[in-house]
Write a protein that holds these residues in place. Structure first.
Motif, PDB file in Angstrom:
ATOM      1  N   ALA A 158      -1.666   4.740   3.425  1.00  0.00           N
ATOM      2  CA  ALA A 158      -2.498   3.231   3.768  1.00  0.00           C
ATOM      3  C   ALA A 158      -1.890   2.648   5.162  1.00  0.00           C
ATOM      4  O   ALA A 158      -2.328   2.013   5.922  1.00  0.00           O
ATOM      5  N   ARG A 159       0.203   2.797   4.823  1.00  0.00           N
ATOM      6  CA  ARG A 159       0.184   1.950   5.560  1.00  0.00           C
ATOM      7  C   ARG A 159       0.072   2.813   7.153  1.00  0.00           C
ATOM      8  O   ARG A 159       0.344   1.711   7.939  1.00  0.00           O
ATOM      9  N   LYS A 208       0.523  -1.284   0.071  1.00  0.00           N
ATOM     10  CA  LYS A 208       0.460   0.511  -0.147  1.00  0.00           C
ATOM     11  C   LYS A 208       0.499   1.208   0.093  1.00  0.00           C
ATOM     12  O   LYS A 208       1.471   1.318   0.420  1.00  0.00           O
TER      13      LYS A 208
END
Length: 161
Positions: free
Chosen positions: A77-78, A73
């Protein structure tokens, strides 16, 4: 299958990370208690142990789950994956430990182990304790715990490529 392999961190990250996260949660709780009442409580050691163990036991669940969700990602998103898994695992584990301590205290007035009434009492005592922790205990994660959460999530998101 690749995602599952990538989700499992090295054991050194699990152990060292758990100790560091536990220490952060302990310091957060102690700062929260200090700001609220100057650490004046008759159960300071128990509170310290609860928050330390909550962080210690949450990390081994949160790190692999966050790595699994963050795999492949973008950085945002991480970060979100680690933020959500760290906060959820830490709250859930600390609340679970609180509920078990709560349950031990009230067990002397409960029905014999394994009976239908005992199951009912166990479930509702645990739910009550979990709720009580969410209302009262969550405050001790603030203000420092939120900062630790953001910094740790950022670090983990940057480290995972």
């Amino acid at each position: 299958m690749e995602r599952l392999r990538a989700a499992w961190p090295p054991y050194s990250h699990l152990i060292l990370g758990a100790l560091l996260w536990a220490l952060q949660m302990l310091v957060s709780a102690m700062l929260g208690l200090y700001l609220r009442n100057g650490l004046e409580t008759s159960r300071l050691a128990e509170v310290a142990a609860l928050y330390f163990l909550g962080g210690l036991l949450a990390w081994p669940f949160a790190l692999p789950t966050g790595r699994f969700l963050a795999y492949g990602k973008p950085p945002e998103a991480r970060f979100a994956a680690f933020f959500v898994t760290l906060i959820a695992a830490t709250i859930a584990m600390t609340a679970f430990l609180f509920a078990m301590e709560y349950r031990i205290f009230y067990s002397r007035w409960h029905a014999p182990f394994g009976s239908g009434i005992w199951v009912f009492q166990f479930i509702f005592t645990s739910i009550s304790a979990f709720y009580q922790f969410l209302v009262i205990g969550m405050r001790l994660f603030l203000p420092l715990g939120l900062g630790c959460l953001v910094v740790s999530s950022y670090y983990l998101a940057k480290r995972l490529r």
